[in-house]
Write a protein that holds these residues in place. Structure first.
Motif, PDB file in Angstrom:
ATOM      1  N   LEU A   1      16.778 -12.620 -21.848  1.00 54.65           N
ATOM      2  CA  LEU A   1      17.384 -13.184 -23.050  1.00 54.65           C
ATOM      3  C   LEU A   1      16.788 -12.589 -24.320  1.00 54.65           C
ATOM      4  CD1 LEU A   1      19.179 -15.385 -24.431  1.00 54.65           C
ATOM      5  CD2 LEU A   1      17.180 -16.890 -24.310  1.00 54.65           C
ATOM      6  N   VAL A   2      15.458 -12.480 -24.383  1.00 54.80           N
ATOM      7  CA  VAL A   2      14.785 -12.058 -25.618  1.00 54.80           C
ATOM      8  C   VAL A   2      14.718 -10.541 -25.747  1.00 54.80           C
ATOM      9  CG1 VAL A   2      12.627 -12.168 -26.929  1.00 54.80           C
ATOM     10  CG2 VAL A   2      13.449 -14.190 -25.703  1.00 54.80           C
TER      11      VAL A   2
ATOM     12  N   SER B   1      16.320 -22.534 -27.411  1.00 57.26           N
ATOM     13  CA  SER B   1      17.645 -22.670 -26.810  1.00 57.26           C
ATOM     14  C   SER B   1      17.567 -22.497 -25.295  1.00 57.26           C
ATOM     15  CB  SER B   1      18.606 -21.642 -27.415  1.00 57.26           C
ATOM     16  OG  SER B   1      19.859 -21.664 -26.776  1.00 57.26           O
ATOM     17  N   PHE B   2      16.748 -21.555 -24.858  1.00 58.81           N
ATOM     18  CA  PHE B   2      16.560 -21.285 -23.427  1.00 58.81           C
ATOM     19  C   PHE B   2      16.109 -22.547 -22.700  1.00 58.81           C
ATOM     20  CE2 PHE B   2      13.731 -20.001 -19.928  1.00 58.81           C
ATOM     21  CZ  PHE B   2      14.514 -19.088 -19.233  1.00 58.81           C
TER      22      PHE B   2
ATOM     23  N   THR C   1      14.019 -19.231 -31.989  1.00 54.97           N
ATOM     24  CA  THR C   1      15.256 -19.986 -31.780  1.00 54.97           C
ATOM     25  C   THR C   1      15.805 -19.733 -30.373  1.00 54.97           C
ATOM     26  OG1 THR C   1      15.810 -19.936 -34.134  1.00 54.97           O
ATOM     27  CG2 THR C   1      17.624 -20.311 -32.588  1.00 54.97           C
ATOM     28  N   LYS C   2      15.763 -18.492 -29.925  1.00 59.19           N
ATOM     29  CA  LYS C   2      16.236 -18.155 -28.574  1.00 59.19           C
ATOM     30  C   LYS C   2      15.398 -18.864 -27.509  1.00 59.19           C
ATOM     31  CE  LYS C   2      18.259 -13.575 -29.444  1.00 59.19           C
ATOM     32  NZ  LYS C   2      18.160 -12.126 -29.133  1.00 59.19           N
ATOM     33  N   ILE C   3      14.097 -18.907 -27.724  1.00 59.33           N
ATOM     34  CA  ILE C   3      13.214 -19.565 -26.756  1.00 59.33           C
ATOM     35  C   ILE C   3      13.545 -21.043 -26.653  1.00 59.33           C
ATOM     36  CG2 ILE C   3      10.827 -20.270 -26.315  1.00 59.33           C
ATOM     37  CD1 ILE C   3       9.966 -17.565 -27.551  1.00 59.33           C
TER      38      ILE C   3
ATOM     39  N   ASN D   1      14.210 -15.731 -35.197  1.00 63.00           N
ATOM     40  CA  ASN D   1      15.328 -15.658 -34.269  1.00 63.00           C
ATOM     41  C   ASN D   1      14.842 -15.690 -32.821  1.00 63.00           C
ATOM     42  OD1 ASN D   1      18.185 -15.249 -33.630  1.00 63.00           O
ATOM     43  ND2 ASN D   1      17.561 -13.202 -32.976  1.00 63.00           N
ATOM     44  N   VAL D   2      13.704 -15.023 -32.550  1.00 60.43           N
ATOM     45  CA  VAL D   2      13.115 -15.055 -31.208  1.00 60.43           C
ATOM     46  C   VAL D   2      12.741 -16.486 -30.832  1.00 60.43           C
ATOM     47  CG1 VAL D   2      11.128 -14.354 -29.812  1.00 60.43           C
ATOM     48  CG2 VAL D   2      12.305 -12.662 -31.231  1.00 60.43           C
TER      49      VAL D   2
END
Length: 325
Positions: free
Chosen positions: A136-137, A24-25, A20-22, A17-18
């Protein structure tokens, strides 16, 4: 030794999930994901970094049973800058990096790294972007910022830009940290790095990520020298909850100056009794062709995941660390 992973399935999903966030960022910022080779014909000259080496027997440069050395990357920095010099735009990479060092609570010799480069950014603007990623993370809505010089003055009462060996040895002794090798050490930077690691880092970034910027020029061979103070380079590091998380530069673009710094690195390696490393001529050629003005930063993914999951050992966020790989 257990055959099972040291990271459980629940943490594996959270780690994913981390990542994926990166991604997306960077997608929302039009920063493109790239991939470069793990093996290279050259490696870093840094006196404090050692690369894993292997032998390749099928190179056009080899003859008969003669092999050429290949080096596992300590970071994708040189390769990514070659991309920028060839016309690529803002880009990032999530990949494996390797450093021939002892494993420990925060380090595995094989680790995951996030590195990105922003055209037209300086180190301050890149710190802003890194702070947004940490928000974000990790949910960090604020960060602390302080210069290397101001940090030393505040924490240990010494100006690191005008200090001496005698003053640093006295400081270390006053904290009962002095040992024989430190007394024999003549390099002021080595003593400063020891003080930073042993006396200062444990005190900073406890509640908020702490950005330390403008390191001594002698500690930043890949960064621009400050136009306001030639004693410092435009380099920063980020520390949070006892972890050294990221290292960034307003990148040096001058090929001749970069080569001179690499040559100085090799002199230092020789003084330390280490093997001198051939300078990466592909990288120097890229700089000579023209690296656009940019800033770049490398961040330890495994350490970031440790912080996101609130765990205290890197093995908890790796499937198979070095001892069970």
């Amino acid at each position: 030794m257990s055959w099972q992973p040291t990271m459980d399935w629940h943490y594996a999903k959270l780690r994913a999930n981390v990542l994926t966030k990166i991604r997306s960022f960077f997608l929302t910022r039009n920063v493109v994901e790239v991939e470069t080779p793990i093996f290279s014909h050259s490696t870093v000259t840094d006196a404090h970094l050692d690369a894993f080496t292997t032998q390749y027997h099928f190179s056009e440069a080899s003859h008969c049973d003669e092999a050429v050395a290949l080096y596992a990357q300590t970071s994708p920095e040189f390769a990514m800058k070659r991309l920028l010099a060839s016309g690529y735009g803002c880009c990032y990479q999530i990949c494996k990096a390797f450093r021939h060092e002892q494993h420990g609570r925060y380090h595995n010799p094989e680790f995951s790294i996030l590195e990105w480069y922003r055209l037209g950014f300086d180190h301050f603007r890149l710190m802003d972007e890194l702070a947004e990623l940490l928000n974000l993370v990790l949910g960090c809505q604020q960060v602390d910022r302080i210069s290397y010089q101001a940090l030393f003055i505040r924490e240990v009462g010494i100006d690191p830009l005008v200090t001496s060996k005698a003053e640093l040895i006295s400081l270390i002794a006053s904290h009962d940290k002095l040992s024989d090798w430190l007394e024999k050490e003549d390099d002021v930077d080595t003593l400063l790095q020891f003080i930073m690691a042993e006396l200062i880092e444990p005190r900073i970034g406890k509640e908020l990520p702490c950005f330390v910027y403008h390191f001594p020029a002698s500690q930043a061979s890949l960064a621009k020298i400050s136009v306001n103070d030639p004693r410092v380079a435009e380099r920063f590091e980020c520390y949070f909850k006892g972890i050294e998380l990221a290292n960034g530069f307003h990148e040096l673009t001058d090929a001749a100056q970069q080569k001179s710094r690499f040559e100085q690195d090799n002199k230092t390696r020789k003084q330390l009794g280490k093997v001198q490393r051939a300078i990466d001529e592909n990288f120097i050629s890229a700089l000579a062709c023209g690296l656009p003005a940019c800033a770049g930063v490398a961040l330890g993914i495994d350490r970031l995941v440790m912080l996101a999951l609130s765990v205290n050992n890197i093995e908890q966020v790796l499937t198979f660390p070095i001892e069970s790989a």
